[in-house]
Design an enzyme around this catalytic site. Sequence first.
Site, PDB file in Angstrom:
ATOM      1  N   LYS A   1      15.767 -18.473 -13.555  1.00 52.40           N
ATOM      2  CA  LYS A   1      16.146 -17.068 -13.314  1.00 52.40           C
ATOM      3  C   LYS A   1      17.241 -16.648 -14.281  1.00 52.40           C
ATOM      4  O   LYS A   1      17.197 -15.595 -14.893  1.00 52.40           O
ATOM      5  CB  LYS A   1      16.651 -16.886 -11.878  1.00 52.40           C
ATOM      6  CG  LYS A   1      15.648 -16.666 -10.807  1.00 52.40           C
ATOM      7  CD  LYS A   1      14.722 -15.513 -10.965  1.00 52.40           C
ATOM      8  CE  LYS A   1      13.445 -15.740 -11.672  1.00 52.40           C
ATOM      9  NZ  LYS A   1      12.468 -16.639 -11.586  1.00 52.40           N
TER      10      LYS A   1
ATOM     11  N   HIS B   1      22.851 -39.557 -16.293  1.00 50.17           N
ATOM     12  CA  HIS B   1      21.976 -40.153 -17.327  1.00 50.17           C
ATOM     13  C   HIS B   1      21.894 -39.280 -18.568  1.00 50.17           C
ATOM     14  O   HIS B   1      20.913 -39.303 -19.284  1.00 50.17           O
ATOM     15  CB  HIS B   1      20.572 -40.388 -16.732  1.00 50.17           C
ATOM     16  CG  HIS B   1      20.580 -41.328 -15.575  1.00 50.17           C
ATOM     17  ND1 HIS B   1      20.731 -42.692 -15.699  1.00 50.17           N
ATOM     18  CD2 HIS B   1      20.520 -41.090 -14.245  1.00 50.17           C
ATOM     19  CE1 HIS B   1      20.725 -43.266 -14.498  1.00 50.17           C
ATOM     20  NE2 HIS B   1      20.601 -42.319 -13.598  1.00 50.17           N
TER      21      HIS B   1
ATOM     22  N   CYS C   1       0.844  -1.197   0.000  1.00 44.36           N
ATOM     23  CA  CYS C   1       0.000   0.000   0.000  1.00 44.36           C
ATOM     24  C   CYS C   1       0.878   1.246   0.000  1.00 44.36           C
ATOM     25  O   CYS C   1       2.030   1.218   0.368  1.00 44.36           O
ATOM     26  CB  CYS C   1      -0.878   0.006   1.250  1.00 44.36           C
ATOM     27  SG  CYS C   1      -1.822  -1.497   1.418  1.00 44.36           S
TER      28      CYS C   1
ATOM     29  N   ASN D   1      -0.767   0.497   6.054  1.00 42.22           N
ATOM     30  CA  ASN D   1       0.024  -0.371   5.173  1.00 42.22           C
ATOM     31  C   ASN D   1       0.553  -1.482   6.055  1.00 42.22           C
ATOM     32  O   ASN D   1       1.167  -1.222   7.077  1.00 42.22           O
ATOM     33  CB  ASN D   1       1.187   0.437   4.557  1.00 42.22           C
ATOM     34  CG  ASN D   1       2.053  -0.415   3.637  1.00 42.22           C
ATOM     35  OD1 ASN D   1       1.672  -1.529   3.281  1.00 42.22           O
ATOM     36  ND2 ASN D   1       3.203   0.094   3.268  1.00 42.22           N
TER      37      ASN D   1
HETATM   38  C1  AGP Z   1       8.955 -16.433 -13.503  1.00 43.00           C
HETATM   39  O1  AGP Z   1      10.137 -15.652 -13.334  1.00 43.00           O
HETATM   40  C2  AGP Z   1       8.206 -16.045 -14.760  1.00 43.00           C
HETATM   41  N1  AGP Z   1       7.911 -14.670 -14.729  1.00 43.00           N
HETATM   42  C3  AGP Z   1       7.056 -16.989 -15.066  1.00 43.00           C
HETATM   43  O2  AGP Z   1       7.608 -18.280 -15.195  1.00 43.00           O
HETATM   44  C4  AGP Z   1       5.927 -17.064 -14.016  1.00 43.00           C
HETATM   45  O3  AGP Z   1       6.395 -17.686 -12.842  1.00 43.00           O
HETATM   46  C5  AGP Z   1       4.792 -17.923 -14.608  1.00 43.00           C
HETATM   47  O4  AGP Z   1       4.314 -17.263 -15.755  1.00 43.00           O
HETATM   48  C6  AGP Z   1       3.652 -18.153 -13.605  1.00 43.00           C
HETATM   49  O5  AGP Z   1       3.072 -16.934 -13.264  1.00 43.00           O
HETATM   50  P1  AGP Z   1       1.981 -16.938 -12.074  1.00 43.00           P
HETATM   51  O6  AGP Z   1       2.696 -17.303 -10.816  1.00 43.00           O
HETATM   52  O7  AGP Z   1       1.441 -15.529 -12.047  1.00 43.00           O
HETATM   53  O8  AGP Z   1       0.929 -17.953 -12.423  1.00 43.00           O
END
Ligand code: AGP
Length: 609
Positions: A486, A505, A2, A100
């Site tokens: 990431k 594997h 907020c 907030n």
């Molecule tokens: C994650 O870094 C991405 N931005 C993407 O994989 C995201 O986690 C995915 O689109 C799911 O989004 P949500 O959690 O809003 O469902």
Amino acid sequence: MCGIVGYIGPRDVTGVLLDGLRRLEYRGYDSAGVALVEGDKLVGTKRVGKLGNLEEALRKHPLTGTAGIGHTRWATHGRPSDTNAHPHLDCKQRIAVIHNGIIENHAMLRADLLEKGHTFSSETDTEVVAHLLEDVYAGDIVDAVRKVLGLVRGAYALGVLSADNPDEIVFARNGASPLIVGIGKDEMFVASDIPAILEYTRKELIIQEGEIVVIRRDGASITTFNGEHVEREVTHVAWDVRSAEKGGFKHFMLKEIYEQAKVVKDTLAGRLDEQGGVKLPDIGISDERLLKMRKVTMFACGTAYHAAVYGMYLIRQLAKLPVELELASEFRYSDPVVEKDTLAIAVSQSGETADTMEAVRMAKAGGATVLGVCNVVGSALARAAHGTLYTHAGPEIGVAATKTFVAQCVAMALLALHLAKVRGTADPDVLREVGLALRDLPSLVDQALNTNEDAIAAARRYSKATSILFLGRHVNYPIALEGALKLKEISYIHAEGYAAGEMKHGPIALLDENVPTVVIATRGPVEEKVLSNMAEAKARESRIIAVANPGDHEVLETADDILEVPATHHLIAPIVNVVPLQLLAYHIADRKGCDVDQPRNLAKTVTVE
Ligand code: AGP
């Protein structure tokens, strides 16, 4: 989170408030409102949706006054609506409150106030503060605030305007919700963040936790909650507005990584007691109904899927429930077996992801009980699910999920502990150990930020890599997946997250001196196995970046780079272990000059299939 603004002075109060709220829009919100003192009464307007709705209402019915408060709300308790928007008033409409954070004991306080004859108009936790103030008010609004702060529990920043005290506005801070005072000439400003006051003044006072500040036209006075006077040095803000919005961080993503300790604390608030006991009063699915569940099916996308993988391990181990787990986009086409005794857990920070919402529809059609794990109150998922376990990460500006992932993992741990308690399937000592590790998690996540310098050094060494392998076992396997995601989504370097046991594997064929391997090698029941995998990778000349605990000599001797994190219960450690991987991905992407907050080709919410 907020946004809070306050102003007392000769300017057009409504204009100053709206301008400040506009400067806080980047924080994300779903409703907004203002309240002013005009003569001897309070006037105000509030609207759900964007600030434009409030501005439109104020154009139709302008408000004037000598002092005022304004608020942009990110809903945590009570869906986004005109009524739930702040400010909230007492029964007599003489006191207005903006807030907030979270009032943890709001339910009990509301019950007491209803007993005393107060009438509530909203579903929010905040409104209890307005009625508590009305209850204790005896002419001095500062004294009333001081009394009420002794009754409420939680992390908050509060603003209080009283029609009977028109020459002052009171603010209080308890916990990590920031408050800044802006000092003008015969005028004073207050805001949750610097951008809201920067164009009026660069002279500011930072209000610390446990402090009350009263602003009047001629100045501000700060005291502690128990009344001791506080002298605070005036600081000069050198930032421009844009960097102020990022709190001085270069990118929102880095700011959000550094917010994670607060996010953990906010997501745990009111759900975990000092002894590590879990209670989830607000998930909207009764213990009786949970007891009937014979199977869990989980689905999600992207980072949320990785949180679901983490949750699968904990639910299996603690709640002894069979768990099926699928990518939401696969669930839809895999003829899933869903029955009335299936608990379907959908994880989605936005609560709007198309694939996840389609899977929710299918699970409901199959008779499952659907629990959403979501960060947005009133989202499609929150509306469709039978119950919702909200994360309290606040709005995430960076497209790459960081703090919402950490919040989702905390929610998974809370849910697994709750299911285990309801089903009586785990040794109470084990539940307490895991619960206590959760309780201590905020400070551990904060300590994990100490890997930042090592992550910068590793980024310098590996930012030219064209492929990086991430390895983890058991509950650290989803962290390997998340670390790889990431890296690839913000630096565009190919990366793969793999179960460490799977390396031989196939993926081991990738390894040579040009393909580094990130290994999550913290303490736990599988650490010996991980050490062997690390040695196998090292033997192929792959350089090793290890996430490790202090004193793990074998890891320290084998790895080329160490990202050292504090040790904790192995079921909770993954939430700490992800922090250096977020920092590594961030610094590699930043070194490469990538658009970290808005990576190419990505959207924050994927509302298409
Ligand atoms: C994650 O870094 C991405 N931005 C993407 O994989 C995201 O986690 C995915 O689109 C799911 O989004 P949500 O959690 O809003 O469902």
